[in-house]
Design a protein around this motif. Sequence first.
Motif, PDB file in Angstrom:
ATOM      1  N   LYS A 359       0.827  -1.218   0.000  1.00 49.63           N
ATOM      2  CA  LYS A 359       0.000   0.000   0.000  1.00 49.63           C
ATOM      3  C   LYS A 359       0.861   1.267   0.000  1.00 49.63           C
ATOM      4  N   PHE A 360       0.421   2.254  -0.777  1.00 51.25           N
ATOM      5  CA  PHE A 360       1.148   3.527  -0.869  1.00 51.25           C
ATOM      6  C   PHE A 360       0.654   4.538   0.153  1.00 51.25           C
ATOM      7  N   ASP A 361      -0.564   4.331   0.656  1.00 49.71           N
ATOM      8  CA  ASP A 361      -1.029   5.164   1.766  1.00 49.71           C
ATOM      9  C   ASP A 361      -1.999   4.362   2.628  1.00 49.71           C
ATOM     10  N   GLY A 362      -2.243   4.878   3.832  1.00 50.37           N
ATOM     11  CA  GLY A 362      -3.096   4.157   4.774  1.00 50.37           C
ATOM     12  C   GLY A 362      -2.608   4.393   6.191  1.00 50.37           C
ATOM     13  N   ALA A 363      -3.160   3.622   7.140  1.00 52.27           N
ATOM     14  CA  ALA A 363      -2.811   3.798   8.558  1.00 52.27           C
ATOM     15  C   ALA A 363      -1.347   3.421   8.791  1.00 52.27           C
ATOM     16  N   PRO A 364      -0.611   4.208   9.590  1.00 51.60           N
ATOM     17  CA  PRO A 364       0.800   3.894   9.862  1.00 51.60           C
ATOM     18  C   PRO A 364       0.977   2.510  10.501  1.00 51.60           C
ATOM     19  N   SER A 365      -0.074   2.027  11.175  1.00 52.60           N
ATOM     20  CA  SER A 365       0.040   0.718  11.837  1.00 52.60           C
ATOM     21  C   SER A 365      -0.122  -0.441  10.837  1.00 52.60           C
ATOM     22  N   ASP A 366      -0.544  -0.155   9.609  1.00 52.89           N
ATOM     23  CA  ASP A 366      -0.758  -1.224   8.623  1.00 52.89           C
ATOM     24  C   ASP A 366       0.598  -1.767   8.170  1.00 52.89           C
ATOM     25  N   PRO A 367       0.868  -3.068   8.428  1.00 55.50           N
ATOM     26  CA  PRO A 367       2.198  -3.606   8.081  1.00 55.50           C
ATOM     27  C   PRO A 367       2.452  -3.635   6.568  1.00 55.50           C
ATOM     28  N   MET A 368       1.387  -3.517   5.783  1.00 54.62           N
ATOM     29  CA  MET A 368       1.574  -3.557   4.333  1.00 54.62           C
ATOM     30  C   MET A 368       1.804  -2.160   3.743  1.00 54.62           C
ATOM     31  N   LEU A 369       1.790  -1.143   4.621  1.00 47.85           N
ATOM     32  CA  LEU A 369       2.078   0.226   4.156  1.00 47.85           C
ATOM     33  C   LEU A 369       3.563   0.315   3.793  1.00 47.85           C
ATOM     34  N   LEU A 370       3.827   0.839   2.598  1.00 42.33           N
ATOM     35  CA  LEU A 370       5.209   0.955   2.126  1.00 42.33           C
ATOM     36  C   LEU A 370       5.879   2.160   2.793  1.00 42.33           C
ATOM     37  N   ALA A 371       7.054   1.942   3.377  1.00 41.06           N
ATOM     38  CA  ALA A 371       7.837   3.038   3.965  1.00 41.06           C
ATOM     39  C   ALA A 371       8.331   3.939   2.827  1.00 41.06           C
ATOM     40  N   PRO A 372       8.661   5.203   3.143  1.00 45.82           N
ATOM     41  CA  PRO A 372       9.128   6.106   2.080  1.00 45.82           C
ATOM     42  C   PRO A 372      10.294   5.531   1.268  1.00 45.82           C
ATOM     43  N   HIS A 373      11.252   4.855   1.927  1.00 44.89           N
ATOM     44  CA  HIS A 373      12.403   4.308   1.177  1.00 44.89           C
ATOM     45  C   HIS A 373      11.968   3.162   0.254  1.00 44.89           C
ATOM     46  N   GLU A 374      10.920   2.437   0.679  1.00 45.80           N
ATOM     47  CA  GLU A 374      10.413   1.351  -0.186  1.00 45.80           C
ATOM     48  C   GLU A 374       9.681   1.939  -1.396  1.00 45.80           C
ATOM     49  N   GLN A 375       8.908   2.984  -1.155  1.00 42.94           N
ATOM     50  CA  GLN A 375       8.199   3.648  -2.268  1.00 42.94           C
ATOM     51  C   GLN A 375       9.214   4.218  -3.261  1.00 42.94           C
ATOM     52  N   ALA A 376      10.323   4.744  -2.738  1.00 44.49           N
ATOM     53  CA  ALA A 376      11.356   5.305  -3.622  1.00 44.49           C
ATOM     54  C   ALA A 376      11.993   4.205  -4.468  1.00 44.49           C
ATOM     55  N   ARG A 377      12.235   3.051  -3.857  1.00 42.95           N
ATOM     56  CA  ARG A 377      12.825   1.914  -4.603  1.00 42.95           C
ATOM     57  C   ARG A 377      11.891   1.479  -5.726  1.00 42.95           C
ATOM     58  N   ILE A 378      10.593   1.417  -5.413  1.00 47.62           N
ATOM     59  CA  ILE A 378       9.604   0.978  -6.406  1.00 47.62           C
ATOM     60  C   ILE A 378       9.546   1.985  -7.559  1.00 47.62           C
ATOM     61  N   LYS A 379       9.576   3.268  -7.231  1.00 41.36           N
ATOM     62  CA  LYS A 379       9.487   4.307  -8.269  1.00 41.36           C
ATOM     63  C   LYS A 379      10.726   4.260  -9.178  1.00 41.36           C
ATOM     64  N   THR A 380      11.892   4.080  -8.573  1.00 37.87           N
ATOM     65  CA  THR A 380      13.134   3.975  -9.359  1.00 37.87           C
ATOM     66  C   THR A 380      13.051   2.784 -10.316  1.00 37.87           C
ATOM     67  N   ALA A 381      12.584   1.644  -9.793  1.00 38.14           N
ATOM     68  CA  ALA A 381      12.491   0.435 -10.625  1.00 38.14           C
ATOM     69  C   ALA A 381      11.458   0.619 -11.729  1.00 38.14           C
ATOM     70  N   PHE A 382      10.351   1.296 -11.406  1.00 40.11           N
ATOM     71  CA  PHE A 382       9.309   1.560 -12.414  1.00 40.11           C
ATOM     72  C   PHE A 382       9.876   2.432 -13.542  1.00 40.11           C
ATOM     73  N   GLU A 383      10.589   3.466 -13.165  1.00 36.27           N
ATOM     74  CA  GLU A 383      11.156   4.369 -14.172  1.00 36.27           C
ATOM     75  C   GLU A 383      12.224   3.658 -15.001  1.00 36.27           C
ATOM     76  N   ARG A 384      12.964   2.760 -14.333  1.00 35.35           N
ATOM     77  CA  ARG A 384      13.983   1.986 -15.054  1.00 35.35           C
ATOM     78  C   ARG A 384      13.319   1.091 -16.098  1.00 35.35           C
ATOM     79  N   TYR A 385      12.194   0.469 -15.695  1.00 36.01           N
ATOM     80  CA  TYR A 385      11.481  -0.418 -16.618  1.00 36.01           C
ATOM     81  C   TYR A 385      10.884   0.364 -17.783  1.00 36.01           C
ATOM     82  N   MET A 386      10.314   1.523 -17.480  1.00 35.19           N
ATOM     83  CA  MET A 386       9.659   2.303 -18.528  1.00 35.19           C
ATOM     84  C   MET A 386      10.668   3.066 -19.404  1.00 35.19           C
ATOM     85  N   GLY A 387      11.933   3.139 -18.957  1.00 31.25           N
ATOM     86  CA  GLY A 387      12.942   3.889 -19.701  1.00 31.25           C
ATOM     87  C   GLY A 387      13.618   3.049 -20.768  1.00 31.25           C
TER      88      GLY A 387
END
Length: 467
Positions: A359-387
Amino acid sequence: MKKYLILWFFAVILLPLNAADLPAPAKPVKYVFLFIGDGMSLPQRMLTREYLNRMGKEDLRINRLPVHGITTTHCSNSLITDSAAAGTAIACGTKTNSGVLGLDSAGKHLESVAEVARNEGRRVGIVTSVSIDHATPAAFYAHNPGRGNYYAIGLELIAAKFDFFGGGNFLGPDGKDGSLYELAARAGYKVIRDKAAFEALKPGEAKFTLALTPVTYAIDSGKDQISLAEYTAKAIAMLDNPNGFFLMVEGGRIDWACHANDAATVLQEVITFDQAVEVACNFVQAHPGDALLVVTGDHETGALTLGFAGTGYSSFLERLQYQKVSYEKFGAILQKLRDSGNKSFDNVKPLITGYFGLKFDGAPSDPMLLAPHEQARIKTAFERYMGAPYTAAEPESVLYGIYNPLCVTLTHILANKSGIGWNSFAHTALPVSTTAFGKTAEQFSGMNDNTDIAKRLKPLVARLQQP
Ligand SMILES: [Zn+2]
């Protein structure tokens, strides 16, 4: 006193040399099953066991069998084997170099346990969840210095005249002599290419059967696919006869999903493989004293660890249930997006949440919520794939292997949130676990080498009845 000393000498020194103490020659066993989980070692088995436990389900049948041993897997030229050398060791009982099928490291022709069984008048079956010409199944019928020579390997399959082949389609069906499917039909095989014909196939209808259909990952597959358990049950029905049989069944996709570091797909492949083992177990139980089942792996893949630096002593394997498709299927979904020119990260976020539970947003207690560093990793990988096209060159190959950068980043993050880790996109030197059940099962306990499997199986597939 001297007399007693002499008696002691005879008792202690000579008695062990008495014929009664020598191992008796192995007697043939009517039904011999060999199951190979490609890329399956203890981490893959324990991952699945603990996941099933968290889901309130019973452990794998393999883990509940009575005899367990440890098996080393190195090949002639490497501590870390490939499936061709490991398959050759398991099938023939001799080490060889990576990439080589059914020949030793000097190029000498080897005989597999399947060929011994055929020559001894038994019926023989080879079943796999990958293409039938892939390294592990091919090690039982082919003799080729290159595992990638698919057409030549297919010609050897036809010439082997084993009674039942079942699995995925040929990788290289066309060559100078024509289509392998047509050549097989001309050589006397009943060739089956779809599930309806497969289900209609009855024992006695064909001496030789070649049943090849498209196979996908269990996590993605629908009802039109023939499962490994269905292939195994059909093989048993087609092979059963008074002279007995040898049947090899490979769970080949465990390895592929481990290469891709996709734990949710791995455990579904292990479960599918175990369901096929279950079919054989039931047969062994119904034929006490007449049947043996051996289950092994050819090597470990992916350096899978049940533990992760970020989760310490905790594990949350139940979170793997949120992944709904394999890396392969999600890759196809992404490709459609890319091909359509839709390159917005915001558009892919709901797909990531839907298919991986991240999850990209939601309650901080939700274990499936992506931390900012995880969201950054996903975005980098997405841009790498689309590039620009991803070529797996250094240094990115350490991050993504040969895989879709976004898919592998998502499966890595989900794995870490589940408390497990991957440290390689290749095989490792970890020994595998060999498990056995039925007649003479105890000889597979202890610490052994993969070549010992063939050495022990070959005497067991000797002739039962004189022709
Ligand atoms: Zn592999």
